[in-house]
Write a protein that holds these residues in place. Structure first.
Motif, PDB file in Angstrom:
ATOM      1  N   MET A  56       5.897   2.827  10.518  1.00  0.00           N
ATOM      2  CA  MET A  56       5.562   4.101   9.865  1.00  0.00           C
ATOM      3  C   MET A  56       4.533   3.865   8.766  1.00  0.00           C
ATOM      4  SD  MET A  56       9.424   5.738   9.606  1.00  0.00           S
ATOM      5  CE  MET A  56       8.987   7.161   8.638  1.00  0.00           C
ATOM      6  N   LEU A  57       4.737   2.825   7.973  1.00  0.00           N
ATOM      7  CA  LEU A  57       3.797   2.507   6.886  1.00  0.00           C
ATOM      8  C   LEU A  57       2.434   2.128   7.447  1.00  0.00           C
ATOM      9  CD1 LEU A  57       6.086   0.467   4.470  1.00  0.00           C
ATOM     10  CD2 LEU A  57       4.915   2.608   3.934  1.00  0.00           C
ATOM     11  N   LEU A  58       2.419   1.271   8.455  1.00  0.00           N
ATOM     12  CA  LEU A  58       1.147   0.821   9.034  1.00  0.00           C
ATOM     13  C   LEU A  58       0.387   1.986   9.674  1.00  0.00           C
ATOM     14  CD1 LEU A  58       2.303  -2.588  10.516  1.00  0.00           C
ATOM     15  CD2 LEU A  58       0.745  -2.242   8.578  1.00  0.00           C
ATOM     16  N   ALA A  59       1.121   2.925  10.263  1.00  0.00           N
ATOM     17  CA  ALA A  59       0.478   4.072  10.906  1.00  0.00           C
ATOM     18  C   ALA A  59      -0.211   4.978   9.887  1.00  0.00           C
ATOM     19  CB  ALA A  59       1.500   4.866  11.710  1.00  0.00           C
ATOM     20  N   PRO A  75       3.526   1.767  -0.201  1.00  0.00           N
ATOM     21  CA  PRO A  75       4.785   2.238   0.377  1.00  0.00           C
ATOM     22  C   PRO A  75       5.048   3.723   0.118  1.00  0.00           C
ATOM     23  CG  PRO A  75       5.195   0.703  -1.442  1.00  0.00           C
ATOM     24  CD  PRO A  75       3.724   0.737  -1.214  1.00  0.00           C
ATOM     25  N   GLU A  76       4.417   4.287  -0.917  1.00  0.00           N
ATOM     26  CA  GLU A  76       4.644   5.696  -1.254  1.00  0.00           C
ATOM     27  C   GLU A  76       4.018   6.644  -0.228  1.00  0.00           C
ATOM     28  OE1 GLU A  76       6.662   6.559  -3.772  1.00  0.00           O
ATOM     29  OE2 GLU A  76       6.922   4.419  -4.142  1.00  0.00           O
ATOM     30  N   THR A  77       3.170   6.116   0.688  1.00  0.00           N
ATOM     31  CA  THR A  77       2.555   6.993   1.698  1.00  0.00           C
ATOM     32  C   THR A  77       3.590   7.521   2.678  1.00  0.00           C
ATOM     33  OG1 THR A  77       1.971   5.107   3.094  1.00  0.00           O
ATOM     34  CG2 THR A  77       0.279   5.903   1.562  1.00  0.00           C
ATOM     35  N   ALA A 107      11.536  -1.134   1.247  1.00  0.00           N
ATOM     36  CA  ALA A 107      11.262  -2.415   0.577  1.00  0.00           C
ATOM     37  C   ALA A 107      11.230  -3.550   1.596  1.00  0.00           C
ATOM     38  CB  ALA A 107      12.310  -2.679  -0.496  1.00  0.00           C
ATOM     39  N   GLU A 108      12.161  -3.561   2.547  1.00  0.00           N
ATOM     40  CA  GLU A 108      12.177  -4.600   3.580  1.00  0.00           C
ATOM     41  C   GLU A 108      10.923  -4.494   4.460  1.00  0.00           C
ATOM     42  OE1 GLU A 108      15.837  -4.971   5.815  1.00  0.00           O
ATOM     43  OE2 GLU A 108      17.022  -4.556   4.011  1.00  0.00           O
ATOM     44  N   ALA A 109      10.501  -3.263   4.739  1.00  0.00           N
ATOM     45  CA  ALA A 109       9.295  -3.062   5.557  1.00  0.00           C
ATOM     46  C   ALA A 109       8.068  -3.606   4.844  1.00  0.00           C
ATOM     47  CB  ALA A 109       9.118  -1.575   5.861  1.00  0.00           C
ATOM     48  N   VAL A 110       7.970  -3.388   3.550  1.00  0.00           N
ATOM     49  CA  VAL A 110       6.844  -3.911   2.765  1.00  0.00           C
ATOM     50  C   VAL A 110       6.866  -5.437   2.811  1.00  0.00           C
ATOM     51  CG1 VAL A 110       5.897  -4.105   0.421  1.00  0.00           C
ATOM     52  CG2 VAL A 110       6.626  -1.876   1.291  1.00  0.00           C
ATOM     53  N   THR A 111       8.041  -6.047   2.701  1.00  0.00           N
ATOM     54  CA  THR A 111       8.164  -7.508   2.777  1.00  0.00           C
ATOM     55  C   THR A 111       7.736  -8.004   4.153  1.00  0.00           C
ATOM     56  OG1 THR A 111       9.977  -7.463   1.183  1.00  0.00           O
ATOM     57  CG2 THR A 111       9.773  -9.445   2.535  1.00  0.00           C
ATOM     58  N   LEU A 112       8.171  -7.312   5.223  1.00  0.00           N
ATOM     59  CA  LEU A 112       7.765  -7.687   6.586  1.00  0.00           C
ATOM     60  C   LEU A 112       6.242  -7.676   6.723  1.00  0.00           C
ATOM     61  CD1 LEU A 112      10.257  -5.830   8.962  1.00  0.00           C
ATOM     62  CD2 LEU A 112       9.821  -8.279   8.898  1.00  0.00           C
ATOM     63  N   ILE A 113       5.622  -6.605   6.235  1.00  0.00           N
ATOM     64  CA  ILE A 113       4.162  -6.470   6.331  1.00  0.00           C
ATOM     65  C   ILE A 113       3.492  -7.580   5.524  1.00  0.00           C
ATOM     66  CG2 ILE A 113       2.189  -5.006   5.741  1.00  0.00           C
ATOM     67  CD1 ILE A 113       4.063  -2.572   6.340  1.00  0.00           C
TER      68      ILE A 113
END
Length: 191
Positions: free
Chosen positions: A127-130, A143-145, A167-173
């Motif tokens: 979702m963040l990358l999109a 991440p606020e997007t 937060a975990e998604a940001v770490t993965l990225i």
């Protein structure tokens, strides 16, 4: 006495002729007056006819302009409808592609035997990358997007869990997560 009678006869003849002349002049003046009145009426009728013709021409021009405006509005509406249909088709194509990509990502996650939490973190990462152009460096991913409410809705979780997933998604990225699904997706399908 003849001359006197002749003179009187002449005077009477002149008087009669003068009276005839006066009557003829009066009739001529009356005829001139009637002719002038008729000429005035004819001029007034001509003016009225010219005004009526001008009004009719003005109304015809207004009608023509209104018809031209209606045609332009119809063309604009048709163009807008065509654009809306093209946009709807493109949106449907993008949703189909996003669903296909999401299914491929989920299949890869199945193959990797990821836990539900790991899958949710990856889904939020997608979702963040999109929301960012392809190739955006991890440090520039904001991440606020993706609002917490969108994560809550998509994953069916509470606000705290949504925050943890983001937060975990940001770490993965940051660790290099860049699935093909995330690179190709322009948005997630709505369920």
């Amino acid at each position: 006495m003849f001359p006197e009678a002749e003179r009187q006869a002449r005077q009477e003849a002149e008087a009669a002729e003068s009276a005839d002349s006066a009557e003829a002049r009066r009739r001529a003046a009356e005829a001139d007056r009637i002719a002038a009145e008729e000429a005035l009426r004819a001029a007034q009728l001509h003016d009225e006819a010219a005004r009526t013709a001008a009004e009719a021409e003005h109304l015809a021009q207004q009608t023509h302009r209104a018809e031209a405006d209606r045609i332009v509005q119809t063309q604009r509406l048709a163009h807008a409808e065509q654009t809306a249909a093209e946009t709807a088709l493109r949106t449907a194509q993008l949703r189909e592609e996003a669903a296909r990509i999401e299914a491929a990502a989920e299949a890869a996650e199945d193959y990797a035997r990821l836990t539900q939490r790991q899958r949710s973190a990856r889904r939020v990462a997608r979702m963040l990358l999109a929301e960012h152009p392809a190739g955006t460096p991890a440090a520039q991913i904001n991440p606020e997007t993706v609002p917490l409410s969108a994560i809550q809705e998509r994953l069916g979780v509470g606000r705290t869990t949504a925050s943890e997933m983001r937060a975990e998604a940001v770490t993965l990225i940051a660790e290099g997560y860049q699935s093909q699904a995330a690179a190709d997706a322009s948005h997630e399908p709505q369920h």
